[in-house]
Write an enzyme that holds these catalytic residues in place. Structure first.
Site, mmCIF file in Angstrom:
data_model
loop_
_atom_site.group_PDB
_atom_site.id
_atom_site.type_symbol
_atom_site.label_atom_id
_atom_site.label_comp_id
_atom_site.label_asym_id
_atom_site.label_seq_id
_atom_site.Cartn_x
_atom_site.Cartn_y
_atom_site.Cartn_z
ATOM 1 N N CYS A 94 18.423 35.292 40.099
ATOM 2 C CA CYS A 94 19.245 35.943 41.017
ATOM 3 C C CYS A 94 18.608 36.921 41.960
ATOM 4 O O CYS A 94 17.989 37.971 41.284
ATOM 5 C CB CYS A 94 20.262 36.598 40.344
ATOM 6 S SG CYS A 94 21.642 37.561 41.357
ATOM 7 N N HIS A 142 15.769 26.317 40.240
ATOM 8 C CA HIS A 142 16.251 26.271 41.498
ATOM 9 C C HIS A 142 15.011 26.149 42.483
ATOM 10 O O HIS A 142 14.123 26.860 42.474
ATOM 11 C CB HIS A 142 17.157 27.459 42.085
ATOM 12 C CG HIS A 142 17.804 27.285 43.062
ATOM 13 N ND1 HIS A 142 18.700 28.117 43.610
ATOM 14 C CD2 HIS A 142 17.347 26.642 44.477
ATOM 15 C CE1 HIS A 142 19.274 27.724 44.752
ATOM 16 N NE2 HIS A 142 18.607 26.815 45.346
ATOM 17 N N ASN A 201 17.806 22.308 39.908
ATOM 18 C CA ASN A 201 18.961 22.943 40.786
ATOM 19 C C ASN A 201 18.634 23.176 41.972
ATOM 20 O O ASN A 201 17.660 23.098 42.445
ATOM 21 C CB ASN A 201 19.542 24.189 40.157
ATOM 22 C CG ASN A 201 20.694 24.790 40.994
ATOM 23 O OD1 ASN A 201 21.475 24.009 41.202
ATOM 24 N ND2 ASN A 201 20.642 26.024 40.633
ATOM 25 N N GLY A 202 19.745 22.863 43.212
ATOM 26 C CA GLY A 202 19.379 23.092 44.650
ATOM 27 C C GLY A 202 19.890 22.180 45.384
ATOM 28 O O GLY A 202 19.088 20.976 45.582
ATOM 29 N N GLN A 214 25.472 33.717 30.396
ATOM 30 C CA GLN A 214 24.200 34.156 31.225
ATOM 31 C C GLN A 214 23.963 35.387 31.374
ATOM 32 O O GLN A 214 24.741 36.168 31.445
ATOM 33 C CB GLN A 214 24.604 33.518 32.402
ATOM 34 C CG GLN A 214 23.286 33.707 33.517
ATOM 35 C CD GLN A 214 23.713 33.119 34.933
ATOM 36 O OE1 GLN A 214 22.719 33.194 35.885
ATOM 37 N NE2 GLN A 214 25.061 32.815 35.152
ATOM 38 N N MET A 244 28.334 33.454 39.147
ATOM 39 C CA MET A 244 28.028 34.496 39.922
ATOM 40 C C MET A 244 28.651 35.834 39.308
ATOM 41 O O MET A 244 29.751 35.476 38.962
ATOM 42 C CB MET A 244 28.572 34.117 41.395
ATOM 43 C CG MET A 244 27.789 32.994 41.891
ATOM 44 S SD MET A 244 28.552 32.455 43.464
ATOM 45 C CE MET A 244 30.355 32.041 43.085
#
Length: 303
Positions: free
Chosen positions: A83, A154, A194-195, A53, A1
């Site tokens: 994002c 995701h 992902n998720g 990233q 993040m």
């Protein structure tokens, strides 16, 4: 993040997880090329395997950043196309790039031609009113043709208009089946899910359809307090280098959620850790306010 998973956070996560791939915070190409590069890209040897990233949309800049990442010893370079924050949209990177699959393909092609490192992409299944069947397929075709090593999906849309970044992590419904169909259509491409994958049993179910999942590992400590105590040698080392205490300890403030004394722990740090001369004694004093116990840790490190 962004502005959270810095090197101190990642070192702590490595204490919690021995094998997971750790990602840096998303760092923009402008910051890498023109900012405090040594500070932004520094990482401890214990972090490996660790991926840098990146956020950006200019193929040439991303290629140069990939070269820099390789020189800094990273194990992977990841382009963030997932994002949904307002700040990211203004910079024309992150999830808004789901609307420009050809450009994402050009970015990946430039990066893969510049380095030997694996180049991967994180994305959503779509944004806003996009049809996930079409949007995810278009992006996948573009990056697969460009030589991407893996696509991390995701399994939610990102709503750029109407939901906050926090809400985008939970509110849009999950669609695992869409990612399964993607893998069936692209059998030679590594696709990672992902998720909201909460445990090993769920992960194993998904691995029957896909190549990987993003999940935290159970932490190798008997209690949250033991995990915090394991960070003390690192805190002492960083303090000796001139790092302020709260730069490291802010990453453990949520460790004791639900543990007796957690509020007193946080209150103590709010008053003491921000002081310029705060030292490891303040950390010891805060830990003394938290109840001891050997209960199994319920927190995991993010993969």
């Amino acid at each position: 993040m962004m502005e959270w998973t810095d090197r101190h956070c990642r070192f702590f996560h490595r204490l919690l997880t021995r094998r997971a791939l750790i990602y840096t915070e998303m760092i923009t190409t402008g910051a890498v090329l023109h900012g405090a590069r040594a500070r932004l890209l520094a990482h401890d040897p214990a972090e490996h395997p660790v991926a840098l990233q990146l956020g950006g949309c200019d193929p040439r800049q991303l290629a140069e950043c990939a070269r820099i990442a390789e020189a800094f010893g990273y194990d992977e370079v990841n382009l963030n196309v997932g994002c949904p924050s307002d700040r990211v949209q203004v910079g024309r990177f992150g999830a808004c790039l789901m609307a420009e699959p050809a450009l994402v393909g050009d970015c990946v092609a430039a990066m893969t031609s510049a380095v030997k490192l694996p180049v991967t992409v994180k994305c959503r299944i779509g944004i806003d009113d996009q049809d996930p069947e079409e949007a995810l397929e278009a992006l996948t075709c573009a990056v697969e043709q460009a030589g991407v090593a893996a696509l991390i999906v995701h399994a939610r849309k990102a709503w750029l208009d109407g939901l906050s970044p926090r809400e985008n992590r939970d509110i849009p419904p999950l669609d695992y089946a869409r990612v399964y169909r993607l893998k069936a259509a692209h059998p030679s491409l590594d696709i990672v899910l992902n998720g909201s994958i909460a445990d090993i049993d769920q992960a194993l179910d998904h691995l029957g359809h896909l190549d990987g999942v993003m999940i935290g590992e159970p932490a190798p400590f008997a209690s949250p307090k033991a995990a915090a105590e394991a960070l003390i040698p690192y805190i002492e080392r960083e303090l000796a280098r001139g790092t302020r205490l709260n730069a490291v300890t802010r990453h453990v403030l949520g460790l004791f959620r639900g543990v007796p004394g957690a509020r007193a722990f946080r209150r103590h740090f709010a008053a003491e850790a921000v002081k310029p001369a705060a030292g490891v004694a303040a950390f010891h004093a805060a830990l003394a306010l938290v109840a001891d116990g050997s209960a199994q840790m319920v927190h995991s490190a993010a993969a």
